[in-house]
Enzyme design. Structure first.
Site: not given
Ligand code: CA
Length: 720
Positions: A147, A198, A216, A337, A364, A425, A633, A636, A677
């Site tokens: 961000r 972030t 979370e 949340d 929020k 955000w 795997c 993602c 990756m």
């Protein structure tokens, strides 16, 4: 003066510079010429309002009002605003990064933490820095977004998805230092992989402040300060108490522990600091918002339904020591949340005849808070969007008056705002000229339902403690049955405590971008998942101008002045239909009055189709490959072998299925480490990757045989 400059990234004369594990692609370094130094001093930052031509901090100035006194571009001439130049990013993912403009250079963080510097006169890329995130170690895949960034005395600071804080030389793009923000005391265990950064760092008083996401995922929240020159940790403030048997880090946490019950620390507790942080030179305090308590469902978290400090709160600490000064908890005993991390700002308002220095936050949880900055005393709290979990806030105690059914003990509750938030955000703006706060506001609904006893998940790791997708007979959901998110721009008067104007809702399912307000009586906002950047009249909300960005807009635009000309800059780009391989036209757009540059027509895109080699492996190998895929795997690349979101490739359509060597080059040799990756050579043997490829080939053949029936209604792939 009208200039037309169109620069893509292909025109660059560039050199690859490897510094540690990071890569800096720097034209300045190649030519030996030094670029501008971004010499942002403490004095310049404290007096940033006297340099309206610059945009030196995340929110414009330390007040984070995202208001510019520039007015060359204004409500009477904005119709002639046009594109001056654009520069493409090497990414096809979501852009949330708010740029900086300092002394002729635009700095911007893009998806996957790739940082760019552009010459604002020409649009030429000066350098590009890639911190080479260890995507293969992340257990957190909510998005590959970043961000924003901070500047201090010649360096640019950025947090990374693998929870590092990095300092980059503003002239060359070379990494100066890189610090792992996860405390060594946590070891190399699971929790360390579940922190992710972030948010934009903030720089003040020779330090850089940063927190991490992961609320979370069973983590314990914190914010920490690092020495801007060395990257050494100066202090860390944990937002929730840890295991009492180990003792508490300070008195504030000892007090907080009295508001928890049971074995809460086994769940991490939450309270992550993942967006808002404001340094206030007026009070010399650092304010930050803390995230939801974790897991979401309080009945799973701890038995007594206590307040759980300091989750869902605004906290003030001494920026030099990290020592607790005050807190205000917006959502005690959070079960929804309700992160209190939405962007906040400081302002000086006249309330009931008195000049007050306040913090403003549309939260929020749907309430707009006005809080005295020096003390944390609540001044007002009013719903600014559809809200059904509290009937109001008791001004004596500062506590919300919670609707009993909203705690979803015995039956589900259609929560408003839902967990998406009444506002998330996306940065707000405040104009001291209109006295209005411009909020990218959302009307959001989400069904909360108690988890089946014993099915709340084990402590640690991903856990919400609720029953997702609870089925309720139509028409019986309380208090009403509504779905989804609708974004709009809202102008809120924080003194009169009411909406002055608001736009009609954007299309259903569309959120908003962040906003920018200017003395030209303008507010700029993008249409979230839409593609339109719009300028509104700040007093009336009338639409005055718009621009088709050919891609989604999430980040807040900024404005600056160069050579006597005012510009507006917007970092755009977002998930395209068609998944990871589809182009998204992510780029920096810079506008000026009379600008005549034209974006290229988006190239037609044909989605990749299923074209696997024949499936020849035994059922046992395919089954083993499926287990490995699920373990390493799927987080993602998606369950059942396929991923339909944009952030990660759908492996059933990759040409790599045709060659084990090519597959291994990516999975074992890490040739796509620059894309996040990395190598799995520590976890997987060649026979393992052969089994994974066999599984994917088998899945691709199954899906191909099903044809259109491979997808259920809504686009979800059928399980094997
Ligand atoms: Ca959260």
């Amino acid at each position: 003066m009208i200039r037309t400059r169109v620069l893509g990234m292909g025109l660059l004369l560039s050199a690859m510079v490897v510094a540690g594990s990071a890569m800096s692609d720097s034209a300045a370094a190649a030519s030996g010429r030094a670029g501008p130094a971004a010499n942002v001093t403490a004095k310049r930052l404290v007096n940033a309002a006297r340099e309206p031509g610059q945009w030196m901090t995340y929110g414009g100035t330390y007040s984070e009002q995202r208001f510019s006194t520039l007015k060359q571009i204004n409500a009477s001439n904005v119709g002639s605003l046009g594109l001056d130049w654009y520069a493409d990013y090497e990414t096809n993912q979501d852009q949330h990064g708010s740029p900086l403009y300092i002394d002729g250079v635009i700095y911007v963080s893009t998806a996957r933490d790739v940082l760019y510097a552009f010459d604002a006169r020409t649009g030429k890329q000066l350098w590009k820095y890639n911190p080479m995130i260890h995507g293969e170690r992340l257990r957190y895949n909510v998005g590959l977004v970043n961000r924003g960034i901070a500047a201090w005395r010649g360096k640019i600071y950025m947090g990374t998805l693998d929870a590092r804080l990095v300092a980059v030389d503003a002239r060359t793009g070379k990494e100066v230092w890189s610090t792992d923000t996860v405390p060594a005391s946590l070891g190399l265990g699971k929790m360390a992989n579940e922190y992710s950064i972030t948010m934009a760092p903030r720089a003040a008083r020779g330090k850089v402040f940063i927190g991490a996401s992961g609320g979370e995922f069973g983590v314990r929240g914190w914010i920490a300060a690092y020495d801007a020159e060395t990257g050494r940790q100066v202090w860390r403030f944990w937002t929730v108490p840890g295991n009492p048997a180990k003792g508490f880090e300070n008195k504030a946490l000892e007090r907080a522990a009295k508001t928890w019950s049971g074995d809460w620390w086994k769940f991490g507790g939450g309270g992550t600091v993942w967006d808002a942080a404001v340094y206030d030179p007026v009070t010399n305090l650092l304010y930050f918002g803390t995230g939801n308590a974790s897991p979401w469902n309080q009945r799973v978290r701890e038995p007594n339904l206590d307040d759980d400090l300091y989750t869902a709160s605004i906290v003030a600490v001494n920026p030099d020591t990290g020592q607790y000064v005050w807190h205000y908890q917006e959502t005690p005993a959070d079960a929804w949340d309700y992160d209190a991390v939405s962007p906040m700002m400081t302002a000086d308002l006249t309330i009931a005849g008195h000049r007050r220095h306040v913090i403003l936050q549309p939260s929020k949880n749907g309430f707009f808070y006005v809080i005295e900055a020096a003390t944390g005393k609540l001044i007002s709290a009013d719903p600014f969007t559809v809200e059904n979990w509290a009937t109001g806030v008791d001004m004596e105690t500062g506590r919300p008056i919670v609707v009993p059914g909203a705690r979803y003990k015995d039956q589900p509750w259609d929560l408003a705002p839902g967990v998406q938030g009444g506002h998330s955000w996306h940065p707000n703006a405040f104009s001291p000229l209109t006295g209005l706060v411009y909020i990218p506001a959302w009307e959001a609904y989400f069904t909360m339902a108690n988890a089946t006893p014993g099915r709340g998940g084990p402590p640690g790791g991903f856990s919400l403690g609720i029953s997702m997708g609870a089925r309720v007979a139509p028409g019986t959901l309380k208090p009403y049955d509504r779905r989804g998110v609708r974004g709009r721009l809202e102008a809120w008067d924080p003194v009169a405590r009411k909406i002055v104007w608001e736009t009609p809702p954007l299309d259903n399912g569309r959120p908003t971008s962040g906003v920018l307000a200017t003395a030209g009586n303008l507010v700029f906002m993008g249409d979230g998942g839409g593609k339109v950047l719009t300028a509104y009249n700040a007093k009336t909300g009338a639409k005055l101008w718009n621009f088709d960005a050919e891609t989604a807009i999430y980040a807040a635009p900024i404005t600056y002045e160069l050579d006597g000309v005012q510009y507006v800059a917007a970092s755009v780009g977002g998930a395209a239909q068609g998944g990871y391989f589809a182009p998204t036209n992510a780029r920096m757009l810079v506008f000026e009055l009379g600008g005549k540059a034209v974006l290229p027509k988006p190239e037609p895109y044909t989605p990749r189709t299923l074209n696997p080699p024949p499936s020849t492996a035994t059922a046992a190998v395919v089954a083993h490959g499926g287990e490995l895929y699920s373990q390493y795997c799927s987080i993602c690349h998606g369950a059942n072998g396929m991923q339909l979101r944009s952030s990660f490739p759908n492996l059933t359509v990759t040409p790599l299925l045709w060659t084990q060597d090519g597959f291994n080059a990516v999975v074992l040799q890490g040739v796509r480490a620059d894309k996040g990756m990395g190598s799995f050579a520590k976890d997987l043997m060649p026979e393992d990757t052969a089994a994974i490829r066999a599984y994917l080939v088998s899945r691709a053949n199954e899906l191909k045989a099903l044809g259109p029936r491979a997808f259920r209604r809504g686009g979800a792939p059928r399980p094997p």
